[in-house]
Design a protein around this motif. Structure first.
Motif, PDB file in Angstrom:
ATOM      1  N   GLU A  28       0.834  -1.206   0.000  1.00  0.00           N
ATOM      2  CA  GLU A  28       0.000   0.000   0.000  1.00  0.00           C
ATOM      3  C   GLU A  28       0.865   1.250   0.000  1.00  0.00           C
ATOM      4  O   GLU A  28       1.834   1.353   0.742  1.00  0.00           O
ATOM      5  N   VAL A  29       0.518   2.194  -0.870  1.00  0.00           N
ATOM      6  CA  VAL A  29       1.220   3.471  -0.945  1.00  0.00           C
ATOM      7  C   VAL A  29       0.224   4.591  -0.706  1.00  0.00           C
ATOM      8  O   VAL A  29      -0.841   4.621  -1.334  1.00  0.00           O
ATOM      9  N   THR A  30       0.556   5.499   0.194  1.00  0.00           N
ATOM     10  CA  THR A  30      -0.267   6.681   0.413  1.00  0.00           C
ATOM     11  C   THR A  30       0.493   7.869  -0.146  1.00  0.00           C
ATOM     12  O   THR A  30       1.587   8.198   0.320  1.00  0.00           O
ATOM     13  N   LEU A  31      -0.076   8.497  -1.159  1.00  0.00           N
ATOM     14  CA  LEU A  31       0.569   9.631  -1.815  1.00  0.00           C
ATOM     15  C   LEU A  31       0.153  10.940  -1.163  1.00  0.00           C
ATOM     16  O   LEU A  31      -1.027  11.179  -0.923  1.00  0.00           O
TER      17      LEU A  31
ATOM     18  N   GLN B 100      11.964 -10.929  -9.468  1.00  0.00           N
ATOM     19  CA  GLN B 100      12.594 -10.890  -8.156  1.00  0.00           C
ATOM     20  C   GLN B 100      12.652  -9.474  -7.599  1.00  0.00           C
ATOM     21  O   GLN B 100      12.831  -9.278  -6.403  1.00  0.00           O
ATOM     22  N   LEU B 101      12.523  -8.484  -8.467  1.00  0.00           N
ATOM     23  CA  LEU B 101      12.586  -7.091  -8.032  1.00  0.00           C
ATOM     24  C   LEU B 101      11.248  -6.409  -8.271  1.00  0.00           C
ATOM     25  O   LEU B 101      10.745  -6.359  -9.389  1.00  0.00           O
ATOM     26  N   ARG B 102      10.655  -5.894  -7.192  1.00  0.00           N
ATOM     27  CA  ARG B 102       9.446  -5.082  -7.292  1.00  0.00           C
ATOM     28  C   ARG B 102       9.898  -3.631  -7.230  1.00  0.00           C
ATOM     29  O   ARG B 102      10.369  -3.172  -6.190  1.00  0.00           O
ATOM     30  N   GLU B 103       9.771  -2.907  -8.332  1.00  0.00           N
ATOM     31  CA  GLU B 103      10.353  -1.561  -8.395  1.00  0.00           C
ATOM     32  C   GLU B 103       9.291  -0.511  -8.668  1.00  0.00           C
ATOM     33  O   GLU B 103       8.372  -0.714  -9.459  1.00  0.00           O
ATOM     34  N   ILE B 104       9.468   0.631  -8.018  1.00  0.00           N
ATOM     35  CA  ILE B 104       8.539   1.742  -8.167  1.00  0.00           C
ATOM     36  C   ILE B 104       9.342   3.031  -8.216  1.00  0.00           C
ATOM     37  O   ILE B 104      10.373   3.169  -7.544  1.00  0.00           O
ATOM     38  N   ASN B 105       8.912   3.977  -9.046  1.00  0.00           N
ATOM     39  CA  ASN B 105       9.591   5.261  -9.194  1.00  0.00           C
ATOM     40  C   ASN B 105       8.738   6.344  -8.533  1.00  0.00           C
ATOM     41  O   ASN B 105       7.526   6.399  -8.739  1.00  0.00           O
ATOM     42  N   LEU B 106       9.377   7.186  -7.726  1.00  0.00           N
ATOM     43  CA  LEU B 106       8.641   8.204  -6.959  1.00  0.00           C
ATOM     44  C   LEU B 106       9.139   9.613  -7.235  1.00  0.00           C
ATOM     45  O   LEU B 106      10.336   9.866  -7.275  1.00  0.00           O
ATOM     46  N   LYS B 107       8.177  10.511  -7.429  1.00  0.00           N
ATOM     47  CA  LYS B 107       8.426  11.953  -7.450  1.00  0.00           C
ATOM     48  C   LYS B 107       7.460  12.566  -6.447  1.00  0.00           C
ATOM     49  O   LYS B 107       6.246  12.396  -6.576  1.00  0.00           O
ATOM     50  N   GLY B 108       7.972  13.254  -5.457  1.00  0.00           N
ATOM     51  CA  GLY B 108       7.104  13.828  -4.437  1.00  0.00           C
ATOM     52  C   GLY B 108       7.272  13.116  -3.113  1.00  0.00           C
ATOM     53  O   GLY B 108       8.383  12.782  -2.715  1.00  0.00           O
ATOM     54  N   GLU B 109       6.149  12.853  -2.437  1.00  0.00           N
ATOM     55  CA  GLU B 109       6.202  12.256  -1.098  1.00  0.00           C
ATOM     56  C   GLU B 109       5.177  11.143  -0.967  1.00  0.00           C
ATOM     57  O   GLU B 109       4.043  11.264  -1.435  1.00  0.00           O
TER      58      GLU B 109
ATOM     59  N   ARG C  74      14.293  12.884   1.585  1.00  0.00           N
ATOM     60  CA  ARG C  74      14.232  12.513   3.004  1.00  0.00           C
ATOM     61  C   ARG C  74      13.568  11.146   3.122  1.00  0.00           C
ATOM     62  O   ARG C  74      12.543  10.884   2.514  1.00  0.00           O
ATOM     63  N   ILE C  75      14.194  10.266   3.923  1.00  0.00           N
ATOM     64  CA  ILE C  75      13.630   8.945   4.209  1.00  0.00           C
ATOM     65  C   ILE C  75      13.478   8.809   5.715  1.00  0.00           C
ATOM     66  O   ILE C  75      14.440   9.052   6.453  1.00  0.00           O
TER      67      ILE C  75
ATOM     68  N   THR D 217       8.170  -3.574   5.283  1.00  0.00           N
ATOM     69  CA  THR D 217       8.402  -2.512   6.249  1.00  0.00           C
ATOM     70  C   THR D 217       7.464  -1.347   5.988  1.00  0.00           C
ATOM     71  O   THR D 217       6.668  -1.368   5.051  1.00  0.00           O
ATOM     72  N   GLN D 218       7.563  -0.300   6.817  1.00  0.00           N
ATOM     73  CA  GLN D 218       6.772   0.912   6.640  1.00  0.00           C
ATOM     74  C   GLN D 218       7.703   2.110   6.764  1.00  0.00           C
ATOM     75  O   GLN D 218       8.477   2.209   7.714  1.00  0.00           O
ATOM     76  N   PHE D 219       7.606   3.031   5.800  1.00  0.00           N
ATOM     77  CA  PHE D 219       8.510   4.174   5.788  1.00  0.00           C
ATOM     78  C   PHE D 219       7.920   5.286   4.930  1.00  0.00           C
ATOM     79  O   PHE D 219       7.006   5.070   4.135  1.00  0.00           O
ATOM     80  N   THR D 220       8.477   6.484   5.110  1.00  0.00           N
ATOM     81  CA  THR D 220       8.085   7.656   4.334  1.00  0.00           C
ATOM     82  C   THR D 220       9.267   8.113   3.495  1.00  0.00           C
ATOM     83  O   THR D 220      10.396   8.172   3.989  1.00  0.00           O
ATOM     84  N   VAL D 221       8.992   8.438   2.236  1.00  0.00           N
ATOM     85  CA  VAL D 221      10.016   8.982   1.352  1.00  0.00           C
ATOM     86  C   VAL D 221       9.500  10.285   0.767  1.00  0.00           C
ATOM     87  O   VAL D 221       8.371  10.348   0.278  1.00  0.00           O
ATOM     88  N   ALA D 222      10.319  11.323   0.827  1.00  0.00           N
ATOM     89  CA  ALA D 222       9.985  12.604   0.209  1.00  0.00           C
ATOM     90  C   ALA D 222      11.122  12.969  -0.740  1.00  0.00           C
ATOM     91  O   ALA D 222      12.277  13.020  -0.341  1.00  0.00           O
ATOM     92  N   SER D 223      10.771  13.175  -2.001  1.00  0.00           N
ATOM     93  CA  SER D 223      11.753  13.586  -3.003  1.00  0.00           C
ATOM     94  C   SER D 223      11.238  14.866  -3.635  1.00  0.00           C
ATOM     95  O   SER D 223      10.457  14.841  -4.588  1.00  0.00           O
ATOM     96  N   ARG D 224      11.679  15.988  -3.080  1.00  0.00           N
ATOM     97  CA  ARG D 224      11.216  17.296  -3.526  1.00  0.00           C
ATOM     98  C   ARG D 224      12.408  18.098  -4.053  1.00  0.00           C
ATOM     99  O   ARG D 224      13.554  17.668  -3.968  1.00  0.00           O
TER     100      ARG D 224
END
Length: 325
Positions: free
Chosen positions: A128-131, A147-156, A197-198, A185-192
């Motif tokens: 689950e991703v909360t944007l 084998q790799l689950r990959e996602i690209n993020l812009k923002g938070e 910030r992780i 796991t559970q974590f927040t990523v912000a790419s502004r």
């Protein structure tokens, strides 16, 4: 370029999500493929068709430039078929292995939020991703047996990653030279524009600080890693993780936060342009919680907590000092 990076770029190009920089990176690889043929032997079922499609386009473009008059309208279908066969043959030469089928192609999915919008997205594996507002993720619609689950993020975004029985890696990429890997796991990523910030809430995260992944950092719950520009120049410290994901619950929590940092949040997430009467006002610090459901109440709460007046004119906010009575 390593195999996983090549596979990622090929899949993004086929899905129409590749940036100008990513296309340039692929172009450089195409020009140098003769010295590194082993890469194609280990590409996934989705990346191989993407590579073939790119080769097909290149063959077609080259032939049309060479002798466009030879391509008659009535023979277009046959011509395209011949080019497809040529691309397939070239791919076999490059890959050094059999014929690849197209039955289970996955499409690139893009999910976006507007300014001030918070939305949950379910990924193919049940993660689950909360944007947060003004954010975007792209990923394949079906990871299959990859084998790799990959996602690209812009923002938070806040990630709640599902652990798989075969311990498949989950990767979040925010830039060409930075990504992070997790299992569950559970974590927040912000790419502004102000930096990356992780913040780790649960589990364990490995930060890959460069594209070659030979410089890594293991995070523990309650830690924050942030950097501006070069990922290797990071700052690491202990924090209250819930403060950095409170926006999921439609509130912002400030803990000795400067008005300058608050202004950056308002710009990134809500598209406000901030003007301060004096630079000194932006050094004031705020501690407390404000709701984000109502923008007017949010702005008023920030003004009260920092002892200033914030005047709103459309998307412009002007900060002035509050005169003492």
């Amino acid at each position: 370029m390593d195999r996983e990076r090549l596979q990622y770029l090929l899949e993004r190009e086929r899905g129409g999500a590749a940036s100008v920089e990513e296309r340039a990176e692929l172009e450089a690889w195409y020009l140098s493929y003769e010295s590194q043929p082993d890469f194609t032997k280990r590409l996934s079922e989705r990346a191989l068709p993407a590579l073939e499609a790119s080769i097909f386009e290149r063959i077609e473009s080259a032939l049309e430039q060479e002798s466009p008059s030879l391509i008659q309208p009535g023979r277009r279908t046959l011509y395209a078929g011949m080019l497809r066969i040529a691309a397939s043959v070239l791919l076999v030469v490059l890959a050094g292995a059999g014929i690849y089928f197209y039955l289970s192609r996955a499409e690139m999915v893009r999910e976006q939020t507007g300014y001030g919008e918070v939305r949950k997205v379910m990924l193919p594996d049940g993660s689950e991703v909360t944007l947060n507002g003004n954010s975007e993720i792209t990923y394949l619609s079906n990871w299959g047996n990859e084998q790799l689950r990959e996602i690209n993020l812009k923002g938070e975004a806040y990630f709640k990653v599902t652990h798989t029985s075969d311990n498949r890696k989950f990767r979040v990429r925010t830039a060409k030279d930075f990504s992070l890997d997790v299992l569950g796991t559970q974590f927040t990523v912000a790419s502004r524009k102000s930096g990356t910030r992780i913040v780790l809430a649960q589990g364990k995260v490995q930060c890959n600080l460069n594209a070659a992944e030979n410089e890594t950092l293991i995070m523990k719950p309650g830690e924050m890693v942030k950097f501006t520009g070069n990922p290797s120049d990071y700052v690491r410290k202990n924090v209250q993780a819930f403060e950095y994901s409170a926006w999921k619950e439609h509130k912002l929590i400030f803990n000795n936060t400067t008005l300058e940092e608050v202004s950056q949040i308002l710009e990134d997430t809500y598209d406000f342009k901030i003007n301060a009467e004096t630079p000194e006002l932006l050094t004031r610090k705020i501690t407390g919680s404000v709701p984000t459901d109502n923008i007017e109440i949010l702005i008023q709460g920030i003004a009260e907590a920092s002892g200033v007046i914030i005047a709103q004119n459309g998307k412009e906010l002007t900060i002035t000092n509050r005169k003492r009575q």
